[in-house]
Design a protein around this motif. Sequence first.
Motif, PDB file in Angstrom:
ATOM      1  N   GLN A 108       0.749  -1.338   0.016  1.00  0.00           N
ATOM      2  CA  GLN A 108       0.055  -0.007   0.017  1.00  0.00           C
ATOM      3  C   GLN A 108       0.783   1.269   0.044  1.00  0.00           C
ATOM      4  O   GLN A 108       0.545   2.320  -0.794  1.00  0.00           O
ATOM      5  N   MET A 109       1.902   1.308   0.787  1.00  0.00           N
ATOM      6  CA  MET A 109       2.924   2.259   0.772  1.00  0.00           C
ATOM      7  C   MET A 109       3.293   2.498  -0.694  1.00  0.00           C
ATOM      8  O   MET A 109       3.565   3.633  -1.134  1.00  0.00           O
ATOM      9  N   VAL A 110       3.900   1.532  -1.394  1.00  0.00           N
ATOM     10  CA  VAL A 110       4.354   1.586  -2.626  1.00  0.00           C
ATOM     11  C   VAL A 110       3.508   2.281  -3.648  1.00  0.00           C
ATOM     12  O   VAL A 110       3.809   3.084  -4.301  1.00  0.00           O
ATOM     13  N   THR A 111       2.226   1.628  -3.619  1.00  0.00           N
ATOM     14  CA  THR A 111       1.087   2.070  -4.509  1.00  0.00           C
ATOM     15  C   THR A 111       0.762   3.464  -4.179  1.00  0.00           C
ATOM     16  O   THR A 111       0.421   4.184  -5.316  1.00  0.00           O
ATOM     17  N   GLY A 112       0.721   3.762  -3.152  1.00  0.00           N
ATOM     18  CA  GLY A 112       0.632   5.316  -2.666  1.00  0.00           C
ATOM     19  C   GLY A 112       1.311   6.141  -3.046  1.00  0.00           C
ATOM     20  O   GLY A 112       1.220   7.159  -3.626  1.00  0.00           O
ATOM     21  N   ALA A 113       2.739   5.741  -2.766  1.00  0.00           N
ATOM     22  CA  ALA A 113       4.030   6.633  -3.394  1.00  0.00           C
ATOM     23  C   ALA A 113       3.994   7.174  -4.677  1.00  0.00           C
ATOM     24  O   ALA A 113       3.845   7.910  -5.205  1.00  0.00           O
ATOM     25  N   ILE A 114       3.493   5.802  -5.671  1.00  0.00           N
ATOM     26  CA  ILE A 114       3.377   6.128  -6.941  1.00  0.00           C
ATOM     27  C   ILE A 114       2.225   6.960  -7.565  1.00  0.00           C
ATOM     28  O   ILE A 114       2.342   8.016  -8.116  1.00  0.00           O
ATOM     29  N   ALA A 115       1.103   6.715  -6.737  1.00  0.00           N
ATOM     30  CA  ALA A 115      -0.028   7.460  -7.138  1.00  0.00           C
ATOM     31  C   ALA A 115       0.215   9.168  -6.816  1.00  0.00           C
ATOM     32  O   ALA A 115      -0.213   9.933  -7.741  1.00  0.00           O
ATOM     33  N   ASN A 116       0.934   9.180  -5.509  1.00  0.00           N
ATOM     34  CA  ASN A 116       1.251  10.657  -5.158  1.00  0.00           C
ATOM     35  C   ASN A 116       2.127  11.118  -6.217  1.00  0.00           C
ATOM     36  O   ASN A 116       1.998  12.333  -6.546  1.00  0.00           O
ATOM     37  N   LYS A 117       3.235  10.559  -6.649  1.00  0.00           N
ATOM     38  CA  LYS A 117       4.080  11.212  -7.596  1.00  0.00           C
ATOM     39  C   LYS A 117       3.571  11.625  -8.753  1.00  0.00           C
ATOM     40  O   LYS A 117       3.931  12.453  -9.446  1.00  0.00           O
ATOM     41  N   VAL A 118       2.713  10.457  -9.436  1.00  0.00           N
ATOM     42  CA  VAL A 118       2.043  10.936 -10.702  1.00  0.00           C
ATOM     43  C   VAL A 118       1.101  11.871 -10.496  1.00  0.00           C
ATOM     44  O   VAL A 118       1.141  12.799 -11.567  1.00  0.00           O
ATOM     45  N   SER A 119       0.341  11.984  -9.398  1.00  0.00           N
ATOM     46  CA  SER A 119      -0.500  13.205  -9.203  1.00  0.00           C
ATOM     47  C   SER A 119       0.154  14.648  -9.240  1.00  0.00           C
ATOM     48  O   SER A 119      -0.234  15.451  -9.842  1.00  0.00           O
ATOM     49  N   GLU A 120       1.240  14.362  -8.348  1.00  0.00           N
ATOM     50  CA  GLU A 120       2.259  15.503  -8.322  1.00  0.00           C
ATOM     51  C   GLU A 120       2.727  16.092  -9.516  1.00  0.00           C
ATOM     52  O   GLU A 120       2.774  17.207  -9.778  1.00  0.00           O
ATOM     53  N   HIS A 121       3.205  15.099 -10.281  1.00  0.00           N
ATOM     54  CA  HIS A 121       3.651  15.424 -11.708  1.00  0.00           C
ATOM     55  C   HIS A 121       2.765  16.100 -12.511  1.00  0.00           C
ATOM     56  O   HIS A 121       3.048  16.986 -13.376  1.00  0.00           O
ATOM     57  N   ILE A 122       1.643  15.461 -12.647  1.00  0.00           N
ATOM     58  CA  ILE A 122       0.423  16.063 -13.371  1.00  0.00           C
ATOM     59  C   ILE A 122       0.082  17.335 -13.065  1.00  0.00           C
ATOM     60  O   ILE A 122       0.089  18.222 -13.995  1.00  0.00           O
ATOM     61  N   ILE A 123      -0.061  17.769 -11.570  1.00  0.00           N
ATOM     62  CA  ILE A 123      -0.262  19.051 -11.129  1.00  0.00           C
ATOM     63  C   ILE A 123       0.903  20.057 -11.674  1.00  0.00           C
ATOM     64  O   ILE A 123       0.537  21.241 -12.099  1.00  0.00           O
ATOM     65  N   VAL A 124       2.119  19.622 -11.199  1.00  0.00           N
ATOM     66  CA  VAL A 124       3.242  20.669 -11.670  1.00  0.00           C
ATOM     67  C   VAL A 124       3.295  20.932 -13.220  1.00  0.00           C
ATOM     68  O   VAL A 124       3.529  21.863 -13.621  1.00  0.00           O
ATOM     69  N   SER A 125       2.974  19.785 -13.902  1.00  0.00           N
ATOM     70  CA  SER A 125       3.218  19.745 -15.338  1.00  0.00           C
ATOM     71  C   SER A 125       1.999  20.848 -16.168  1.00  0.00           C
ATOM     72  O   SER A 125       2.403  21.294 -17.024  1.00  0.00           O
ATOM     73  N   GLY A 127       1.109  23.539 -14.550  1.00  0.00           N
ATOM     74  CA  GLY A 127       1.224  24.754 -13.937  1.00  0.00           C
ATOM     75  C   GLY A 127       0.378  25.046 -12.627  1.00  0.00           C
ATOM     76  O   GLY A 127       0.400  25.927 -12.048  1.00  0.00           O
ATOM     77  N   GLY A 128       0.050  23.841 -11.924  1.00  0.00           N
ATOM     78  CA  GLY A 128      -0.622  24.003 -10.782  1.00  0.00           C
ATOM     79  C   GLY A 128       0.417  23.995  -9.333  1.00  0.00           C
ATOM     80  O   GLY A 128       1.528  23.929  -9.706  1.00  0.00           O
ATOM     81  N   ASP A 129      -0.193  24.168  -8.272  1.00  0.00           N
ATOM     82  CA  ASP A 129       0.722  24.104  -7.061  1.00  0.00           C
ATOM     83  C   ASP A 129       0.441  22.834  -6.368  1.00  0.00           C
ATOM     84  O   ASP A 129      -0.755  22.400  -6.027  1.00  0.00           O
ATOM     85  N   PRO A 130       1.556  21.714  -6.376  1.00  0.00           N
ATOM     86  CA  PRO A 130       1.375  20.470  -5.627  1.00  0.00           C
ATOM     87  C   PRO A 130       0.929  20.632  -4.080  1.00  0.00           C
ATOM     88  O   PRO A 130       0.263  19.814  -3.658  1.00  0.00           O
ATOM     89  N   LEU A 131       1.280  22.104  -3.287  1.00  0.00           N
ATOM     90  CA  LEU A 131       0.853  22.072  -1.999  1.00  0.00           C
ATOM     91  C   LEU A 131      -0.496  22.212  -1.986  1.00  0.00           C
ATOM     92  O   LEU A 131      -1.050  21.591  -0.691  1.00  0.00           O
ATOM     93  N   TYR A 132      -1.161  22.727  -2.660  1.00  0.00           N
ATOM     94  CA  TYR A 132      -2.666  22.820  -2.689  1.00  0.00           C
ATOM     95  C   TYR A 132      -3.488  21.750  -3.425  1.00  0.00           C
ATOM     96  O   TYR A 132      -4.635  21.966  -3.707  1.00  0.00           O
ATOM     97  N   SER A 133      -2.688  20.938  -4.227  1.00  0.00           N
ATOM     98  CA  SER A 133      -3.324  19.724  -4.878  1.00  0.00           C
ATOM     99  C   SER A 133      -4.194  20.369  -6.138  1.00  0.00           C
ATOM    100  O   SER A 133      -5.201  19.868  -6.480  1.00  0.00           O
ATOM    101  N   GLU A 134      -3.606  21.478  -6.917  1.00  0.00           N
ATOM    102  CA  GLU A 134      -4.608  22.233  -7.912  1.00  0.00           C
ATOM    103  C   GLU A 134      -3.590  22.233  -9.185  1.00  0.00           C
ATOM    104  O   GLU A 134      -2.677  22.568  -9.062  1.00  0.00           O
ATOM    105  N   ALA A 135      -4.371  21.708 -10.032  1.00  0.00           N
ATOM    106  CA  ALA A 135      -3.766  21.614 -11.398  1.00  0.00           C
ATOM    107  C   ALA A 135      -3.814  23.082 -11.897  1.00  0.00           C
ATOM    108  O   ALA A 135      -4.590  23.952 -11.545  1.00  0.00           O
ATOM    109  N   GLY A 136      -3.263  23.429 -12.694  1.00  0.00           N
ATOM    110  CA  GLY A 136      -3.229  24.684 -13.722  1.00  0.00           C
ATOM    111  C   GLY A 136      -4.251  24.809 -14.554  1.00  0.00           C
ATOM    112  O   GLY A 136      -4.872  23.680 -15.074  1.00  0.00           O
ATOM    113  N   ARG A 137      -4.853  26.058 -14.773  1.00  0.00           N
ATOM    114  CA  ARG A 137      -5.924  26.209 -15.843  1.00  0.00           C
ATOM    115  C   ARG A 137      -5.233  27.357 -16.805  1.00  0.00           C
ATOM    116  O   ARG A 137      -4.700  28.065 -16.509  1.00  0.00           O
TER     117      ARG A 137
END
Length: 140
Positions: A108-125, A127-137
């Motif tokens: 579960q930790m590995v699965t969570g780490a992968i999911a979090n990293k993918v989400s963070e990458h999508i948010i950052v790519s 233009g969003g802010d990963p601290l607020y889990s918001e994707a850019g618009r």
Amino acid sequence: MEEKKEHMLDYDSILEQARDLAGLIANSEEVARFKQAEQKINANETVQQLIAEIKQKQKRIVTLEHNRKDEQIPALEREIDALQDELDQIPIVVEFRQSQAEMNELLQMVTGAIANKVSEHIIVSTGGDPLYSEAGRKNG
């Protein structure tokens, strides 16, 4: 300004990385403890006998349900519960369940780490802010 290009992996590369990660997990302490506990469970006559009795009673319940003889089921369920309680008191069963929980936690930790990293990458790519889990618009 030159646009930053990200390294893209194809499907096969991702699967190869996943296989490598699976190999690391398979060789982890958690998996080693789980395998040892499983071997102890399989070699223990008392444990195997209790498991066989539980399975036999469970099959009996299925047969009774099929034949609509429900009146006998509660007694069998109580017998199963008693056998399960007896099984749960055996130290190697406790050890097995603990090792199983540790292995599941690792997965579960590995699965969570992968999911979090993918989400963070999508948010950052985007233009969003990963601290607020918001994707850019895009404006406009």
